[in-house]
Design a protein around this motif. Structure first.
Motif, PDB file in Angstrom:
ATOM      1  N   ARG A   1      73.107  -0.009  56.880  1.00  0.00           N
ATOM      2  CA  ARG A   1      73.974   1.006  56.290  1.00  0.00           C
ATOM      3  C   ARG A   1      73.191   1.895  55.332  1.00  0.00           C
ATOM      4  NH1 ARG A   1      77.565  -3.140  55.494  1.00  0.00           N
ATOM      5  NH2 ARG A   1      77.058  -3.253  53.283  1.00  0.00           N
ATOM      6  N   CYS A   2      72.411   1.246  54.471  1.00  0.00           N
ATOM      7  CA  CYS A   2      71.668   1.995  53.462  1.00  0.00           C
ATOM      8  C   CYS A   2      70.626   2.899  54.104  1.00  0.00           C
ATOM      9  CB  CYS A   2      70.994   1.024  52.490  1.00  0.00           C
ATOM     10  SG  CYS A   2      72.157   0.112  51.450  1.00  0.00           S
ATOM     11  N   HIS A   3      69.898   2.356  55.070  1.00  0.00           N
ATOM     12  CA  HIS A   3      68.854   3.137  55.723  1.00  0.00           C
ATOM     13  C   HIS A   3      69.452   4.337  56.447  1.00  0.00           C
ATOM     14  CE1 HIS A   3      65.767   3.756  59.023  1.00  0.00           C
ATOM     15  NE2 HIS A   3      65.079   3.941  57.911  1.00  0.00           N
TER      16      HIS A   3
ATOM     17  N   TYR B   1      72.315   5.779  55.820  1.00  0.00           N
ATOM     18  CA  TYR B   1      72.913   6.691  54.851  1.00  0.00           C
ATOM     19  C   TYR B   1      71.849   7.594  54.229  1.00  0.00           C
ATOM     20  CZ  TYR B   1      76.140   8.363  51.262  1.00  0.00           C
ATOM     21  OH  TYR B   1      76.935   9.159  50.471  1.00  0.00           O
TER      22      TYR B   1
ATOM     23  N   LEU C   1      64.277   3.081  50.547  1.00  0.00           N
ATOM     24  CA  LEU C   1      65.082   1.870  50.487  1.00  0.00           C
ATOM     25  C   LEU C   1      64.274   0.718  49.902  1.00  0.00           C
ATOM     26  CD1 LEU C   1      67.548   0.142  51.097  1.00  0.00           C
ATOM     27  CD2 LEU C   1      66.763  -0.057  53.469  1.00  0.00           C
TER      28      LEU C   1
ATOM     29  N   TYR D   1      75.272   5.507  45.886  1.00  0.00           N
ATOM     30  CA  TYR D   1      75.861   4.832  47.048  1.00  0.00           C
ATOM     31  C   TYR D   1      75.018   3.627  47.466  1.00  0.00           C
ATOM     32  CZ  TYR D   1      77.307   3.754  51.780  1.00  0.00           C
ATOM     33  OH  TYR D   1      77.726   3.078  52.906  1.00  0.00           O
ATOM     34  N   ILE D   2      73.704   3.807  47.566  1.00  0.00           N
ATOM     35  CA  ILE D   2      72.839   2.708  48.008  1.00  0.00           C
ATOM     36  C   ILE D   2      72.928   1.532  47.046  1.00  0.00           C
ATOM     37  CG2 ILE D   2      70.479   2.042  48.574  1.00  0.00           C
ATOM     38  CD1 ILE D   2      71.822   4.099  50.477  1.00  0.00           C
TER      39      ILE D   2
ATOM     40  N   GLN E   1      75.945  -0.610  47.532  1.00  0.00           N
ATOM     41  CA  GLN E   1      75.948  -1.438  48.736  1.00  0.00           C
ATOM     42  C   GLN E   1      75.125  -2.711  48.588  1.00  0.00           C
ATOM     43  OE1 GLN E   1      77.965  -0.508  51.569  1.00  0.00           O
ATOM     44  NE2 GLN E   1      78.637   0.659  49.783  1.00  0.00           N
TER      45      GLN E   1
END
Length: 458
Positions: free
Chosen positions: A190-192, A194, A210, A280-281, A284
């Motif tokens: 998800r993080c990558h 995003y 990341l 956001y990251i 998460q």
């Protein structure tokens, strides 16, 4: 201890129970008896069900699967509903609602996106929190009712069992959860994605950003008195000022990381993400304890994201974790033995060896000391000394060496024993730092899987 259940196999779950899993079916984690169709959506649901129990601490008896709700004349079924302990499973009593979708379903989908979850929350008077996920994306919401009007605030996470609503905003260290199963893998994906989609970076560049944040998270767990790696919902939704507060905390953490690991990060490097993307990251990852997560969980998540970005054209393939574990258990390294992987990739053999020896150290010290605090201090001293002096890795790819150092730090350290170099050439051509290791004639155990492929030199 419950034995694992294999598809198509007959495994005794206890002295009186035998379960046969049909082909194309998944055993429901919550009730332990229902066999559900093996679909992409069901896979996500079962993973989240495991998280609710193992990570968030809810009892299986307080979680309902495919719970029927009343929405006017419709009666849809919510994927997972969490109820207060010992309360009847009624729509009135529902506390948390979770909707799980296949990866092909987007959060913006008109019928199956986050709007569906919010309609379920609106129809359940005491349901305060909800989660929507497709395995790649994950959104958590808190329902807010003011003057009879319902709205939804996005929050970093749903509360764990016994956790107050306010505490879900800023986690405390004793509330961080080790990631289980594929939860961390989903979070990294998800993080990558995003970062790549919202920062305008190519995927390899997004990967390095990341990893900077993963390092900040680890440093926070190791060195902060209170959690600094977090982003509250007010900060995420607080216009310009809120995300800037998050960025300020992360910048301080990254400055400390650069000071601690000068061989990994250059002094002038910065976290290049915009404050909004950064917030956001952080949201998460903030609920997990990376240091306490199982080595295989971290290894699987980390190596997939590394492999998707750093695997080059020289035949680089990462050794599966179970193969690493099998080889290490066969040779069973001891504390005084020097372990080398001359084609270390992201360090799978080295990390598995290190954990194997540290487990032996831990057993030895626990037997020696009755005082846990003294035992822990002795374990840490011996483990750090071993990781620094008896674990050595070499790889030709400098990016993989950097990624391996990050992997080692995430799993206990030992990053100082990793070097860029060609182990197939004469040691005379190696760097001064690598030659100073004096490896010739000193290695006790060698684990490796050399690069293989049409363009590899073997």
């Amino acid at each position: 201890m419950v034995a694992p259940i294999l598809k198509g196999s007959e495994i005794p779950m206890s002295s009186a129970t035998t379960i046969i899993i049909q082909q194309g079916k998944l055993l429901d984690f919550i009730d332990g008896t229902t066999q559900r169709e093996e679909t992409p959506e069901e896979y996500v649901r079962q993973e989240i069900a495991k998280s609710l129990v193992r990570e968030y601490g809810y009892a299986k008896k307080d979680v309902a699967v495919e719970f029927t709700l009343a929405l006017g004349s419709r009666k849809p079924r919510a994927d997972l509903v969490v109820f207060p302990p010992d309360m009847p499973h009624t729509q009135q009593a529902a506390r948390i609602i979770v909707e799980c979708k296949a990866q092909s379903v987007k959060a913006t989908d008109r019928t199956a996106g986050v709007g569906q979850l919010q309609s379920y929350l609106s129809s359940s008077p005491n349901a305060i929190f909800g989660m929507w996920t497709n395995g790649l994306e994950r959104y958590c919401f808190r329902k807010v009712t003011r003057a009879g009007s319902i709205s939804f605030e996005e929050v970093p996470d749903i509360p764990a069992f016994g956790q107050e609503e306010e505490d879900a905003e800023r986690p405390h260290f004793d509330q961080l959860k080790p990631a289980s199963s594929d939860a961390l893998l989903f979070a990294f994906r998800r993080c990558h994605n995003y970062i790549a989609g919202n920062q305008g970076l190519q995927k390899p560049e997004a990967f390095w950003e990341l990893l900077k944040l993963i390092f900040c998270k680890i440093h926070d767990e190791r060195g902060s008195d209170e959690v600094e790696f977090y982003a509250s919902s007010r900060e995420r939704n607080g216009g310009v000022n809120g995300p800037l507060k998050v960025k300020s905390r992360i910048d301080k953490l990254f400055a400390a990381v650069k000071s601690e690991y000068p061989t990994i990060f250059k002094k002038e490097e910065m976290v290049e993400l915009t404050p909004v993307v950064l917030a956001y990251i952080v949201s998460q990852l903030q609920m997990y304890s990376l240091l306490e997560s199982d080595i295989d969980v971290k290894g699987r998540a980390y190596e997939e994201i590394v492999g998707a970005n750093l695997r080059g054209d020289r035949g680089e393939f990462f050794t599966p974790r179970n193969v690493c574990r099998m080889a290490v258990e066969m040779l069973s390294p001891e504390e005084g033995q020097l372990v080398l992987d001359p084609a270390c990739g992201t360090g799978g053999f080295l990390i598995t060896s290190m954990i194997h020896v540290i487990d032996k150290i831990r057993a030895s010290e626990r037997k020696k000391w009755k005082d846990d605090a003294r035992a822990d201090k002795a374990i840490q001293t011996r483990a750090s000394r071993y990781a620094e002096t008896h674990i050595v890795g070499i790889d030709l790819n400098p990016h993989l060496v950097k990624a391996a150092k990050m992997n080692m730090v995430m799993n206990n350290d030992g990053s100082g024993g990793l070097f860029q170099g060609n182990s197939l050439t004469s040691p005379a051509s190696w760097s001064d730092d690598l030659r100073r290791q004096n490896l010739l004639g000193a290695v006790d155990l060698l684990f490796t899987k050399a690069p293989s492929g049409n363009k590899a030199s073997n």
